[in-house]
Design an enzyme around this catalytic site. Sequence first.
Site, mmCIF file in Angstrom:
data_model
loop_
_atom_site.group_PDB
_atom_site.id
_atom_site.type_symbol
_atom_site.label_atom_id
_atom_site.label_comp_id
_atom_site.label_asym_id
_atom_site.label_seq_id
_atom_site.Cartn_x
_atom_site.Cartn_y
_atom_site.Cartn_z
ATOM 1 N N ASP A 91 15.171 48.201 51.493
ATOM 2 C CA ASP A 91 14.226 47.679 52.468
ATOM 3 C C ASP A 91 12.792 47.847 51.970
ATOM 4 O O ASP A 91 12.561 48.511 50.956
ATOM 5 C CB ASP A 91 14.414 48.372 53.825
ATOM 6 C CG ASP A 91 14.190 49.882 53.793
ATOM 7 O OD1 ASP A 91 13.974 50.430 52.700
ATOM 8 O OD2 ASP A 91 14.234 50.509 54.859
ATOM 9 N N HIS A 120 17.673 53.639 63.151
ATOM 10 C CA HIS A 120 17.683 52.483 62.248
ATOM 11 C C HIS A 120 18.246 52.844 60.880
ATOM 12 O O HIS A 120 18.180 53.985 60.423
ATOM 13 C CB HIS A 120 16.313 51.796 62.161
ATOM 14 C CG HIS A 120 15.246 52.502 61.393
ATOM 15 N ND1 HIS A 120 13.907 52.233 61.575
ATOM 16 C CD2 HIS A 120 15.298 53.454 60.431
ATOM 17 C CE1 HIS A 120 13.204 52.982 60.743
ATOM 18 N NE2 HIS A 120 14.018 53.733 60.044
HETATM 19 C C1 GLP Z 1 12.150 54.469 57.009
HETATM 20 C C2 GLP Z 1 12.978 53.499 56.157
HETATM 21 C C3 GLP Z 1 14.430 53.881 56.107
HETATM 22 C C4 GLP Z 1 14.539 55.382 56.106
HETATM 23 C C5 GLP Z 1 14.120 55.872 57.463
HETATM 24 C C6 GLP Z 1 14.044 57.379 57.569
HETATM 25 O O1 GLP Z 1 11.230 53.811 57.791
HETATM 26 N N1 GLP Z 1 12.889 52.127 56.555
HETATM 27 O O2 GLP Z 1 15.060 53.288 54.989
HETATM 28 O O3 GLP Z 1 15.864 55.761 55.869
HETATM 29 O O4 GLP Z 1 12.936 55.263 57.893
HETATM 30 O O5 GLP Z 1 12.943 57.898 56.910
HETATM 31 P P1 GLP Z 1 12.739 59.447 56.602
HETATM 32 O O6 GLP Z 1 13.743 59.788 55.560
HETATM 33 O O7 GLP Z 1 11.332 59.542 56.076
HETATM 34 O O8 GLP Z 1 12.967 60.162 57.870
#
Ligand code: GLP
Length: 240
Positions: free
Chosen positions: A67, A138
Amino acid sequence: MQIIVCKDYEEMSRRAAGLAAACIRQQPKALVSFPGGDTPLGMVHEFADMVNRDEVDISRARYVSLDEWVGLSDKDEGACGLFNRTELLGRLKKPFGDVHIINGAAADIESERASLDEYIAAHGPLTVSVLGIGMNGHLGFNEDGVDFDLNAHIIPLSDTTKQVMSKYFGEKFHPEYGISQGIRQIMAAKTVILIANGAHKADIIQQAVRGEVSPHVPASVLQNHPNCYVVVDEAAAAKL
Ligand code: GLP
């Protein structure tokens, strides 16, 4: 779902990297996808170390990004592409056979989306998809309410994601949309590895793993995946 509770972040990172490497050993012409964000930092470092120690051969494998924030290229602070290049690809002494990184700053974002679909269609399905989880459940940028039938798509960021995103790039950027592999492509992966750490992820992990399967918690769809590992530290597993 196979739930693996690890004592801490380091063990979570090692276990997830080891599982991903095992998938590639079984299928050397693998298509591999890792997430951005804070969670996978230790895992991608561990994976790169395994490659550099010749514990896994990725010379015939392909890497595709999961993404990106629409508006950000792989040179922008906080971009998933910059994370991929700096923390993973740039550390590899022996590179992947091929790499496809989403350019969220492409002038024609629709053709960028189409080329992500084409890449996965040509070289997929994914052999292994490693995923983080957002505070709203998500996966990639498959935000709450997403259609589980979609392939790659461009999606408005949820309010939750907008609140969280300043941790990546402060006030420098204000993205409104994400571009992401779709749930259909993630669910087609032979192996899915969901990683999470920290007490702040305990509620959403509980909903994703034990709650109803619903687009309101996109990660809950993984309950229907035939080969999904959930690799979490003790803090994120606290409510399971
Ligand atoms: C982000 C990304 C995701 C990621 C998620 C969690 O915005 N779009 O791919 O897995 O949110 O992020 P983090 O690992 O910083 O909590």
